[in-house]
Design an enzyme around this catalytic site. Structure first.
Site, PDB file in Angstrom:
ATOM      1  N   GLY A 203       0.847  -1.332  -0.008  1.00 22.39           N
ATOM      2  CA  GLY A 203       0.050  -0.044  -0.117  1.00 22.39           C
ATOM      3  C   GLY A 203       0.790   1.228   0.016  1.00 22.39           C
ATOM      4  O   GLY A 203       0.527   2.325   0.661  1.00 22.39           O
ATOM      5  N   ASP A 246      -3.255  -7.013  -5.490  1.00 15.91           N
ATOM      6  CA  ASP A 246      -4.243  -6.913  -4.267  1.00 15.91           C
ATOM      7  C   ASP A 246      -3.559  -7.637  -2.958  1.00 15.91           C
ATOM      8  O   ASP A 246      -3.350  -8.713  -3.092  1.00 15.91           O
ATOM      9  CB  ASP A 246      -5.585  -7.750  -4.569  1.00 15.91           C
ATOM     10  CG  ASP A 246      -6.419  -7.665  -3.558  1.00 15.91           C
ATOM     11  OD1 ASP A 246      -6.230  -6.953  -2.449  1.00 15.91           O
ATOM     12  OD2 ASP A 246      -7.611  -7.886  -3.833  1.00 15.91           O
ATOM     13  N   HIS A 264      -4.728   0.440   9.800  1.00 23.21           N
ATOM     14  CA  HIS A 264      -5.785   1.163  10.473  1.00 23.21           C
ATOM     15  C   HIS A 264      -6.965   1.551   9.381  1.00 23.21           C
ATOM     16  O   HIS A 264      -7.942   2.014   9.792  1.00 23.21           O
ATOM     17  CB  HIS A 264      -5.378   2.707  10.836  1.00 23.21           C
ATOM     18  CG  HIS A 264      -5.211   3.788  10.001  1.00 23.21           C
ATOM     19  ND1 HIS A 264      -5.227   5.166  10.229  1.00 23.21           N
ATOM     20  CD2 HIS A 264      -4.824   3.778   8.513  1.00 23.21           C
ATOM     21  CE1 HIS A 264      -4.996   5.775   9.341  1.00 23.21           C
ATOM     22  NE2 HIS A 264      -4.661   5.046   8.034  1.00 23.21           N
TER      23      HIS A 264
HETATM   24  C1  LIG Z   1      -3.887   5.321   3.522  1.00 17.26           C
HETATM   25  S1  LIG Z   1      -2.978   5.226   2.126  1.00 17.26           S
HETATM   26  C2  LIG Z   1      -1.412   4.857   2.774  1.00 17.26           C
HETATM   27  C3  LIG Z   1      -0.253   5.126   1.766  1.00 17.26           C
HETATM   28  C4  LIG Z   1       1.244   5.057   2.003  1.00 17.26           C
HETATM   29  N1  LIG Z   1       1.247   3.964   2.955  1.00 17.26           N
HETATM   30  C5  LIG Z   1       1.354   6.155   3.065  1.00 17.26           C
HETATM   31  O1  LIG Z   1       1.447   6.130   4.128  1.00 17.26           O
HETATM   32  O2  LIG Z   1       1.622   7.174   2.362  1.00 17.26           O
HETATM   33  C6  LIG Z   1      -3.814   3.388   1.839  1.00 17.26           C
HETATM   34  C7  LIG Z   1      -2.986   2.726   0.494  1.00 17.26           C
HETATM   35  O3  LIG Z   1      -3.446   1.483   0.413  1.00 17.26           O
HETATM   36  C8  LIG Z   1      -3.683   1.179  -1.019  1.00 17.26           C
HETATM   37  N2  LIG Z   1      -4.756  -0.066  -1.072  1.00 17.26           N
HETATM   38  C9  LIG Z   1      -5.991   0.078  -0.590  1.00 17.26           C
HETATM   39  N3  LIG Z   1      -6.420  -1.168  -0.960  1.00 17.26           N
HETATM   40  C10 LIG Z   1      -5.494  -2.243  -1.371  1.00 17.26           C
HETATM   41  C11 LIG Z   1      -5.255  -3.250  -1.837  1.00 17.26           C
HETATM   42  N4  LIG Z   1      -6.281  -4.116  -1.765  1.00 17.26           N
HETATM   43  N5  LIG Z   1      -4.167  -3.985  -2.301  1.00 17.26           N
HETATM   44  C12 LIG Z   1      -3.063  -3.127  -2.087  1.00 17.26           C
HETATM   45  N6  LIG Z   1      -3.044  -1.745  -1.820  1.00 17.26           N
HETATM   46  C13 LIG Z   1      -4.236  -1.294  -1.301  1.00 17.26           C
HETATM   47  C14 LIG Z   1      -4.221   2.363  -1.304  1.00 17.26           C
HETATM   48  O4  LIG Z   1      -4.411   2.684  -2.880  1.00 17.26           O
HETATM   49  C15 LIG Z   1      -3.302   3.450  -0.793  1.00 17.26           C
HETATM   50  O5  LIG Z   1      -2.380   3.879  -1.476  1.00 17.26           O
END
Ligand SMILES: C[S@@+](CC[C@H](N)C(=O)[O-])C[C@H]1O[C@@H](n2cnc3c(N)ncnc32)[C@H](O)[C@@H]1O
Length: 362
Positions: A203, A246, A264
């Site tokens: 993510g 994913d 979170h």
């Molecule tokens: C709150 S953001 C945090 C981004 C980064 N880690 C930061 O702190 O700057 C959550 C991230 O999780 C990713 N995400 C959501 N669902 C996901 C999934 N099923 N698999 C991989 N990444 C995912 C979103 O696209 C987003 O970039």
């Protein structure tokens, strides 16, 4: 006390009313800050290099002449919130005095500074798409939608980011501004990267954290793993590559998995699934790696009231946006044990978040 006729009743009534008004209108602090950032007030004051008068500010902001008189009301609020300070008046050649404003230490660090400034995060959190979702909270409690955000927009926030690229970019920039602080964490806690040859930032968004790590430790192969649309077209660079996928399905193998502000976003059941995928990823290289988590730990008994309040605000934001929540140490521990990990260490607090290391069973 009889609050209508009793002795001292009017004082008590005034106090209670003031408390109510402060609560009704406390969004004014948020929205005046949002407006200041939207107009670029902190940068303008910073670039001015010395206290700025209202006239100078209004001219740089290209304020409509009829609105100039209202500017001091916005500035007065920002002074009260601690983001702006009023300096000694500037005296003009004709001896006329004019009030002047400067940034405070707080606004220099948290709004303007290139590394520690969080203005993009303020804009992402106070975007109408997020703020409007609050109006769905009451109906959400009675209904079946996953989140108030889904109730308001008919889709989850990550789909919304995909389908509304303008907000998607604002969201990524907000996250990236928070992630730039990692350069400080890495400097202070270098040893958490000892012995690592590879790391997957699950993510990881547009890769701000991974880029900092890959530059600080050129021997570590870093992978930013995020949803395909998030990492599409982002170019690989030396020891940094982007992989779409994913995290509920599978996560690329590595010595360590980093998750900053990920768990979170998800319910306990979803977190256990993600943690299990992480465990498979760190074990598939034949040695027992670790997971590095950067997230909030609520510690109401030991931390200052203001810190807990900020964490509870973030928890409420999670309730609005996603299925996740901010967790206490006990709640984190339960997640790790339920996902089959045997031990963990809360290494250090970092801003409102903490650095946590989690290790699998030996
Ligand atoms: C709150 S953001 C945090 C981004 C980064 N880690 C930061 O702190 O700057 C959550 C991230 O999780 C990713 N995400 C959501 N669902 C996901 C999934 N099923 N698999 C991989 N990444 C995912 C979103 O696209 C987003 O970039």
């Amino acid at each position: 006390m009889d609050l209508v006729n009793g002795q001292g009743a009017s004082d008590e009534l005034s106090r209670l009313q003031s408390h109510l008004y402060k609560n009704i209108l406390s969004f004014t602090d948020s929205m005046s800050l949002y407006c200041a950032i939207q107009l670029g007030i902190p940068e303008i004051i910073h670039n001015h290099g010395q206290p700025i008068t209202l006239k100078q500010l209004a001219s740089k902001l290209r304020i409509h002449p009829q609105k100039t008189r209202c500017m001091h009301r916005l500035m007065r609020l920002l002074v009260h919130s601690g983001f702006i300070t009023k300096t000694a008046p500037v005296v003009h050649e004709d001896q006329e005095e004019e009030e002047a404003y400067a940034l405070t230490a707080s606004s220099r660090v948290v709004l303007v500074d290139k590394v520690t400034g969080l203005s993009p995060l303020v804009q992402a959190i106070l975007d109408p798409a997020v703020v409007n979702s609050w109006y769905s909270l009451g109906d959400w409690f009675r209904g079946t939608e996953l989140t108030p955000f889904v109730k308001a927009h008919g889709m989850g926030i990550f789909d919304y980011c995909n389908q509304n690229p303008e907000y998607g970019v604002a969201f990524d920039e907000g996250m990236a501004s928070d992630s730039r602080l990692m350069s400080k964490v890495i400097k202070d806690y270098k040893t958490i990267f000892d012995g690592l040859d590879s790391l997957v930032d699950v993510g990881g968004g547009s890769g701000t954290v991974s880029r900092i790590i890959s530059e600080a430790f050129p021997h570590i192969k870093c992978t930013v793993f995020d949803l395909p649309h998030v990492v599409a077209n982002l170019p690989d660079d030396k020891n940094l590559k982007y992989v779409g996928g994913d995290m509920f399905q599978s996560i690329p193998a590595a010595d360590a998995i980093l998750m900053k502000w990920i768990l979170h976003d998800w319910s306990d059941e979803e977190c256990v699934e993600i943690l299990k995928r992480c465990k498979e990823a760190i074990r598939s290289k034949g040695k027992d790696g670790k997971i590095i988590i950067i997230d909030v730990v609520i510690n109401e008994e030991e931390e200052q009231h203001d810190i807990t309040k900020a964490k509870l605000f973030l928890d409420a934001l999670m309730m609005i946006l996603v299925t996740g929540k901010e967790r206490t140490k006990k709640e984190w521990e339960k997640l790790f044990l339920d996902a089959g990990f045997s031990h963990y260490k809360i290494v250090a607090p970092y801003g409102l978040k903490s650095l946590i290391e989690v290790y699998p069973n030996s």
